[in-house]
Design an enzyme around this catalytic site. Structure first.
Site, PDB file in Angstrom:
ATOM      1  N   ARG A 129       0.762  -1.036   0.005  1.00  0.00           N
ATOM      2  CA  ARG A 129       0.013  -0.220  -0.102  1.00  0.00           C
ATOM      3  C   ARG A 129       0.827   1.228  -0.093  1.00  0.00           C
ATOM      4  O   ARG A 129       0.338   2.214  -0.620  1.00  0.00           O
ATOM      5  CB  ARG A 129      -0.982   0.026   1.319  1.00  0.00           C
ATOM      6  N   TYR A 130       1.965   1.359   0.783  1.00  0.00           N
ATOM      7  CA  TYR A 130       2.802   2.259   0.940  1.00  0.00           C
ATOM      8  C   TYR A 130       3.900   1.993  -0.042  1.00  0.00           C
ATOM      9  O   TYR A 130       4.520   1.073  -0.181  1.00  0.00           O
ATOM     10  CB  TYR A 130       3.174   2.488   2.356  1.00  0.00           C
ATOM     11  N   ARG A 169       7.153  -0.033   2.215  1.00  0.00           N
ATOM     12  CA  ARG A 169       7.043  -1.139   3.056  1.00  0.00           C
ATOM     13  C   ARG A 169       5.721  -2.069   2.911  1.00  0.00           C
ATOM     14  O   ARG A 169       4.854  -1.227   1.936  1.00  0.00           O
ATOM     15  CB  ARG A 169       6.720  -0.573   4.474  1.00  0.00           C
ATOM     16  N   CYS A 190      -4.708 -17.287  14.854  1.00  0.00           N
ATOM     17  CA  CYS A 190      -4.534 -16.454  15.979  1.00  0.00           C
ATOM     18  C   CYS A 190      -4.624 -17.247  17.315  1.00  0.00           C
ATOM     19  O   CYS A 190      -5.390 -18.406  17.125  1.00  0.00           O
ATOM     20  CB  CYS A 190      -5.417 -15.182  15.995  1.00  0.00           C
ATOM     21  N   CYS A 250     -10.079 -11.774  18.071  1.00  0.00           N
ATOM     22  CA  CYS A 250     -10.676 -10.439  18.612  1.00  0.00           C
ATOM     23  C   CYS A 250     -12.131 -10.189  17.725  1.00  0.00           C
ATOM     24  O   CYS A 250     -12.101 -10.477  16.649  1.00  0.00           O
ATOM     25  CB  CYS A 250      -9.786  -9.103  17.986  1.00  0.00           C
ATOM     26  N   CYS A 309     -12.019  -7.949  14.767  1.00  0.00           N
ATOM     27  CA  CYS A 309     -10.878  -8.031  13.864  1.00  0.00           C
ATOM     28  C   CYS A 309     -11.098  -7.318  12.462  1.00  0.00           C
ATOM     29  O   CYS A 309     -12.144  -7.638  11.815  1.00  0.00           O
ATOM     30  CB  CYS A 309     -10.855  -9.686  13.604  1.00  0.00           C
ATOM     31  N   ARG A 343      -9.478  -8.104   9.717  1.00  0.00           N
ATOM     32  CA  ARG A 343      -9.396  -9.144   8.789  1.00  0.00           C
ATOM     33  C   ARG A 343      -9.913 -10.172   8.907  1.00  0.00           C
ATOM     34  O   ARG A 343      -9.768 -11.287   8.452  1.00  0.00           O
ATOM     35  CB  ARG A 343      -7.900  -9.412   8.593  1.00  0.00           C
ATOM     36  N   ASP A 382     -12.364   0.001  12.487  1.00  0.00           N
ATOM     37  CA  ASP A 382     -12.558   0.137  11.093  1.00  0.00           C
ATOM     38  C   ASP A 382     -13.979  -0.362  10.992  1.00  0.00           C
ATOM     39  O   ASP A 382     -14.825  -0.863  11.811  1.00  0.00           O
ATOM     40  CB  ASP A 382     -11.659  -1.352  10.523  1.00  0.00           C
ATOM     41  N   ASP A 402      -7.651   4.537   9.560  1.00  0.00           N
ATOM     42  CA  ASP A 402      -7.395   3.867   8.503  1.00  0.00           C
ATOM     43  C   ASP A 402      -8.346   3.921   7.220  1.00  0.00           C
ATOM     44  O   ASP A 402      -9.517   3.469   7.478  1.00  0.00           O
ATOM     45  CB  ASP A 402      -7.035   2.179   8.945  1.00  0.00           C
ATOM     46  N   LYS A 458      -3.257   4.904   6.437  1.00  0.00           N
ATOM     47  CA  LYS A 458      -3.448   5.246   7.843  1.00  0.00           C
ATOM     48  C   LYS A 458      -3.310   6.776   7.717  1.00  0.00           C
ATOM     49  O   LYS A 458      -2.490   7.389   7.156  1.00  0.00           O
ATOM     50  CB  LYS A 458      -2.459   4.745   8.732  1.00  0.00           C
TER      51      LYS A 458
HETATM   52  C1  LIG Z   1      -0.336  -0.429   8.611  1.00  0.00           C
HETATM   53  C2  LIG Z   1       0.039  -0.762   7.552  1.00  0.00           C
HETATM   54  C3  LIG Z   1       1.671  -0.650   7.186  1.00  0.00           C
HETATM   55  C4  LIG Z   1       2.420  -0.009   8.135  1.00  0.00           C
HETATM   56  O1  LIG Z   1       2.087   1.290   8.503  1.00  0.00           O
HETATM   57  P1  LIG Z   1       3.221   2.125   9.592  1.00  0.00           P
HETATM   58  O2  LIG Z   1       2.482   3.609   9.411  1.00  0.00           O
HETATM   59  O3  LIG Z   1       4.364   2.288   8.833  1.00  0.00           O
HETATM   60  O4  LIG Z   1       3.228   1.426  10.712  1.00  0.00           O
HETATM   61  C5  LIG Z   1       2.166  -0.980   6.239  1.00  0.00           C
HETATM   62  N1  LIG Z   1       1.382  -1.614   5.208  1.00  0.00           N
HETATM   63  C6  LIG Z   1       0.046  -1.799   5.167  1.00  0.00           C
HETATM   64  C7  LIG Z   1      -0.936  -2.199   4.224  1.00  0.00           C
HETATM   65  C8  LIG Z   1      -0.497  -1.379   6.455  1.00  0.00           C
HETATM   66  O5  LIG Z   1      -1.898  -1.458   6.781  1.00  0.00           O
END
Ligand SMILES: *Cc1c(COP(=O)(O)O)cnc(C)c1O
Length: 443
Positions: A115-116, A119, A128, A132, A135, A137, A296, A333, A340
């Site tokens: 998504r980012y 990372r 799990c 929860c 959840c 997911r 969420d 989110d 986020k």
């Molecule tokens: C939460 C999340 C991350 C990590 O986000 P940070 O703000 O860096 O902690 C990375 N990828 C996805 C898809 C996420 O939902």
């Protein structure tokens, strides 16, 4: 370790020998999930009994350790609400979604959410230690037929190898710490073979649901893969026990920095005093509050949702009132996969070309005089540090001076009015009404 936090054991477990109680495999194989089981520990409400007898509800399982934290005589116990289903789970609400974060859409290969820019989130199991009720997911988690999938894992590794912009891999699921120890070790080893992966993170609730899993042996294994970070998930101080404190101590001692991700939940922790106690107890066990999430828009979690204003009020009551280390970021989110988004009270009241006006946590209003001779650092100084990969545009791109505007979808079509020049610029070409799109006679 000397800790003020206590151990608890429900009445029915009083005679279980310690070596069994402290064995995570015993905890996993003695999880509670039916009316008959759970009723041995706590009297169920009608709503809980109804939910537990409903087919097709999100999976229920609670470790003996975690169910022991519940006060059996309190139907509103904050721990209870997190793991024992109620009938309200079956209620839908406006804008409820199955995959509210659009993770599936962001998955280049199954189980890997990119998504980012730098990372990825890697879903390594659907299992799990306990489940929860809110959840995010729940669409994939808990399926007993699906655990670690080697074929998907190989595809994920292949994608990571050929995607050098990924420097941070976040292992989640499900819960990575319920994987068989050998599988987890192999997985971490394979990630560490990829040179551009700088840090590995694990998101886990195992220390909270089953702290006995965090053995010294596990900690020593994890420490082979540094730099490794970990986020746990505690929502209420009642979850902070002697066992959790000791598990966190073992993790910290092998050099794993610990953070906490909490979810803002109605009836569990939607109160500034509860949150303040939570963050204070977390820093006592050397866990840094990282995020407080707005709940969420996921199926089954409608009764847990709070207005965003509740989160703002909590943040207002934390920042300044307590140690900066104890203050998480409050995050929404964004539905639809927007990622986020941090939200917080407004501290900047006004601004001019040389001054900002701010207010502090007490309501004291102050000014900050800005420099008039500021020169930004020389471009030569950050040459080679710039990251040219996709995803760095957007607002940063606007600030960086490359782009002048960002247009919403369809903007150009909507504003296409045949482009007649303004009469002040060229009088002779201007024609009166009706020549343009004809849609707007005022033009
Ligand atoms: C939460 C999340 C991350 C990590 O986000 P940070 O703000 O860096 O902690 C990375 N990828 C996805 C898809 C996420 O939902």
């Amino acid at each position: 370790m000397n800790t003020p936090f206590e151990s608890k054991r429900a009445e029915i477990y009083k005679d279980v020998p310690d070596e069994k109680w402290n064995d995570w495999r015993w905890q996993l194989s003695h999880r509670m999930n039916s009316v008959e089981d759970i009723e041995k520990v706590l009297p169920l409400t009608d709503s809980e009994r109804k939910a537990l007898q409903t087919q097709g509800l999100f999976r229920v399982d609670v470790t003996p350790y975690f169910i022991s934290l519940i006060d059996p005589n309190d139907p509103n116990d904050p721990t209870r609400k997190q793991v024992i289903p109620v009938a309200e789970e079956m209620q839908s609400f406006t804008s409820m979604m199955e995959d509210s974060l659009a993770e599936d859409k962001h998955s280049p290969v199954p189980g890997l959410v990119h998504r980012y820019p730098d990372r990825v989130l890697m879903l390594v199991t659907t299992q799990c230690a306990s489940y929860c009720r809110y959840c995010t997911r729940s669409r994939i988690v808990g399926d007993p037929g699906q655990t670690f999938n080697r074929q998907e894992f190989e595809m994920q590794i292949e994608y990571l190898k050929k995607t050098p912009q990924v420097r941070d891999v976040l292992l989640s699921g499900g819960d990575p710490l319920v994987l068989a120890p050998k599988v987890l070790e192999e997985l971490l080893g394979r990630l560490r073979e990829i040179p551009h992966i700088e840090i590995i993170r694990i998101g886990t609730r195992v220390p909270v649901f089953m702290p006995m899993r965090v053995t010294q042996e596990l900690c020593d294994m994890l420490a082979k893969f540094h730099p490794l970070w970990m986020n746990i998930h505690v929502n209420h101080s009642n979850e902070i026990t002697k066992e959790l404190a000791e598990a966190c101590d073992r993790l910290s001692r092998v050099g794993i920095p610990l953070g906490n991700q909490a979810v803002l939940l109605a009836g569990v922790n939607d109160n500034v005093h509860i949150q303040r106690k939570l963050v204070h107890d977390l820093v006592r066990i050397r866990v840094r509050p990282y995020y407080l999430y707005q709940c969420d828009l996921v199926e089954g979690s409608g009764h847990f949702r709070t207005p965003v204003g509740k989160g703002i009020e909590i943040m207002e009551g934390l920042r300044g009132h307590t140690s900066g280390y104890a203050v998480p970021q409050y995050i929404i989110d964004a539905p639809g996969g927007g990622g986020k988004i941090p939200v917080m009270p407004n501290y900047m009241i006004s601004q001019s070309d040389h001054k900002v006006i701010l207010r502090n946590y007490e309501g004291y209003i102050t000014t900050y005089e800005e420099p008039t001779d500021y020169v930004p650092s020389d471009a030569a100084q950050y040459k080679g540090l710039k990251r040219p990969e996709p995803g760095q545009e957007g607002l940063s791109g606007l600030l960086d001076g490359k782009e002048m505007f960002i247009k919403p979808e369809g903007f150009d079509q909507l504003h296409e009015r045949n482009g007649i020049q303004h009469r002040l610029k060229d009088d002779s070409k201007w024609k009166p009404l009706g020549i343009g799109s004809g849609e707007n006679p005022q033009e």
